[in-house]
Design an enzyme around this catalytic site. Structure first.
Site, PDB file in Angstrom:
ATOM      1  N   ASP A   1       9.225   1.760   1.791  1.00  0.00           N
ATOM      2  CA  ASP A   1       7.945   3.170   2.069  1.00  0.00           C
ATOM      3  C   ASP A   1       8.017   2.862   3.786  1.00  0.00           C
ATOM      4  O   ASP A   1       7.687   1.724   3.794  1.00  0.00           O
ATOM      5  CB  ASP A   1       7.109   3.117   0.820  1.00  0.00           C
ATOM      6  CG  ASP A   1       5.575   3.626   1.613  1.00  0.00           C
ATOM      7  OD1 ASP A   1       4.554   3.712   0.702  1.00  0.00           O
ATOM      8  OD2 ASP A   1       5.800   4.548   2.883  1.00  0.00           O
TER       9      ASP A   1
ATOM     10  N   LYS B   1       2.817  10.511   8.339  1.00  0.00           N
ATOM     11  CA  LYS B   1       2.007  10.404   9.416  1.00  0.00           C
ATOM     12  C   LYS B   1       3.117  10.511  10.725  1.00  0.00           C
ATOM     13  O   LYS B   1       2.459  11.491  10.961  1.00  0.00           O
ATOM     14  CB  LYS B   1       1.694   8.436   9.166  1.00  0.00           C
ATOM     15  CG  LYS B   1       0.669   8.731   8.302  1.00  0.00           C
ATOM     16  CD  LYS B   1       0.724   6.739   9.415  1.00  0.00           C
ATOM     17  CE  LYS B   1       0.076   5.891   7.636  1.00  0.00           C
ATOM     18  NZ  LYS B   1      -1.967   6.258   7.673  1.00  0.00           N
TER      19      LYS B   1
ATOM     20  N   PHE C   1       0.783  -1.080  -0.281  1.00  0.00           N
ATOM     21  CA  PHE C   1      -0.106  -0.017  -0.160  1.00  0.00           C
ATOM     22  C   PHE C   1       1.391   1.354  -0.229  1.00  0.00           C
ATOM     23  O   PHE C   1       1.691   1.389   1.081  1.00  0.00           O
ATOM     24  CB  PHE C   1      -1.641   0.329   1.109  1.00  0.00           C
ATOM     25  CG  PHE C   1      -1.725   1.017   1.292  1.00  0.00           C
ATOM     26  CD1 PHE C   1      -1.231   2.473   1.256  1.00  0.00           C
ATOM     27  CD2 PHE C   1      -3.157   0.866   0.750  1.00  0.00           C
ATOM     28  CE1 PHE C   1      -2.198   3.643   1.514  1.00  0.00           C
ATOM     29  CE2 PHE C   1      -4.239   1.483   0.935  1.00  0.00           C
ATOM     30  CZ  PHE C   1      -3.783   3.359   0.881  1.00  0.00           C
TER      31      PHE C   1
END
Ligand SMILES: Cc1ncc(COP(=O)(O)O)c(CNc2csc(C(=O)O)c2)c1O
Length: 461
Positions: free
Chosen positions: A288, A319, A179
């Site tokens: 990532d 985040k 993702f």
């Protein structure tokens, strides 16, 4: 700086949340909303909702609250008059940065730069960080092919109508279960849920299998090594095949732990060998760390567990670092200005908060705390899966970045709802996993509090 435990007044969502759902439902799609929050009353590890329910938050806004709610150190940043201008005057950083920008970036983001990297491109969220990292990879790859030549007129003209050679047939290799975001380029490398991708055009880019490890790891060493070798072989086959198709792989993108895809782990050896495959085939290696970065695995970056001096060409983040961006090797810096660009290029006010978060992490030794709490959490999960083998399996994790599988998705979803009604917020991922994403201030005390409540949920299941 915390409450002493959960305190539930209504089932969730409560009546006030339902009123607000109706009101917001007149304005936008509210189908994904769990409940409305009272952020003024939320504190430390506890999220309070608008009906006065106080929940132990082990999901923390999809893993994006680093040191808990309303941390005094962050409230002090807000109250510092020297920071007012940064909050009030949001700059177009690409063209008109503030005087203190180099110092503030050095003090915040560069102070935690991954090994081998001295450059960072600031952005705002995970998808726009990955999107621009992919563009930097394509620019780097084409300039490598072009050598000293300048772009031809044919390239310039064809680029204006989305055609090769100006818009080259290059690809990014990603992994099933990965993702990387919901924007078009990121979505072409995201393979966790069909509903994310349905109806959206994509690219013919290669998708490799991610290892499916068997647990407990020490009982399946041989099988898991074979599984990782199988996946790495498939990666090389795909790189060769896509080159033969005239769509060479310019970059490989991977998460250190596939999060949305179901908390899928692989060994440090897998990643070290994958990094070497990328180097061998002239592909950029993009790690990532949007969800794994920021300390949840016990190291600031999850890739630090691989023990490599040169772990990647690009490391993207967002985040827990409070805004987005990507660190990169020198050669990944675009050759000309305005090629990687947007209005804001990040947010200096968020970097002010990040500097203070990093101070708290260092001052309170939070990474050691995470390792300690993580051990207690994982041991507790091992015990519960032994006690409830028909419901739970595959307990796994690094630091407090843990997960456990339920019998199926319906069982997982029921457990999440029951846990929430007992005052514990957890997340789901993959087809049947429960994921743990607490803040870095989640201590052993909170682990024990959680395990007692979780045991009640399972006992009543
Ligand atoms: C590894 C990784 N890379 C990129 C992203 C995208 O970040 P955002 O665009 O959501 O900031 C994410 C975002 N995580 C995420 C969790 S649920 C979700 C969603 O869109 O449903 C997104 C990520 O976990």
């Amino acid at each position: 700086f915390d409450y002493d435990g959960p305190s539930m007044k209504t089932t969730v969502p409560g009546p006030r949340s339902k009123e607000l759902m109706k009101q917001l439902g007149q304005i936008q799609n509210t189908g994904a909303i769990n409940f409305f929050c009272n952020y003024e009353e939320s504190k430390g590890n506890y999220l309070v909702d608008v009906d006065g329910n106080r929940m132990l938050d082990i999901y923390t806004q999809i893993s994006s609250i680093p040191i808990g709610y309303n941390h005094p150190a962050l409230l002090k940043v807000m109250a510092n008059p020297n920071n007012l201008s940064t909050f009030v005057n949001r700059p177009a950083l690409g063209i008109l940065p503030p005087e203190n920008f180099p110092d503030k970036i050095t003090e915040s983001l560069l102070s935690v730069a991954p090994s081998g990297m001295t450059r960072v491109q600031t952005m705002s969220c995970g998808a726009c960080s990955n999107e621009n990292a992919y563009k930097a990879i394509f620019i780097w790859y084409r300039n490598k092919e072009r050598g000293q030549n300048t772009p031809t007129n044919e390239e310039l003209n064809t680029s204006m109508i989305n055609q090769a050679p100006g818009c080259p047939e290059l690809s990014i290799l990603s992994f099933m279960g990965g993702f990387h975001g919901r924007t078009l380029g990121c979505l072409a490398t995201t393979h966790s849920k069909a509903i994310h991708k349905l109806d959206i055009p994509s690219f013919d880019w290669p998708v490799a299998p991610f290892p499916r490890l068997q647990y407990p790891l020490d009982e399946f060493t041989r099988e898991n090594a074979e599984e990782e070798a199988r996946c790495l072989e498939e990666v090389e086959d795909l790189i060769v095949k896509w080159r033969q198709k005239g769509k060479p792989v310019a970059g490989i993108v991977i998460e250190p732990i596939q999060a949305e895809g179901g908390d899928n782990h692989a060994s440090p050896d897998f990643f070290r060998r994958l990094r070497n495959i990328a180097r061998k085939h002239g592909c950029a290696f993009h790690v990532d760390e949007v969800q794994t970065g920021g300390g949840g695995t016990g190291k600031f970056w999850a890739h630090e567990h691989w023990g490599m001096d040169d772990p990647a060409d690009i490391v993207s983040f967002s985040k827990k670092l409070l805004s987005g961006g990507y660190y990169h090797k020198d050669e990944l810096q675009p050759d000309k200005p305005y090629r990687i660009f947007n209005t804001w290029m990040g947010d200096p006010s968020k970097n002010l908060f990040l500097s203070e978060v990093l101070n708290v992490i260092r001052r309170e030794n939070l990474l050691e705390e995470v390792t300690r709490s993580g051990k207690a959490l994982l041991n507790g999960l091992y015990e519960l899966q032994a006690q409830y083998p028909s419901i739970l399996s595959r307990a796994r994790g690094q630091g407090t970045f843990c997960a456990i599988d339920a019998f199926d998705d319906a069982t997982r979803d029921r457990i999440l709802l029951k846990a929430r009604d007992k005052g514990v917020l957890l997340g789901g991922c993959g087809d049947r996993s429960i994921r743990f994403r607490p803040a870095l201030v989640f201590k052993e005390y909170h682990v024990n509090l959680f395990l007692n409540i979780f045991n009640d949920v399972l006992a009543q299941h």
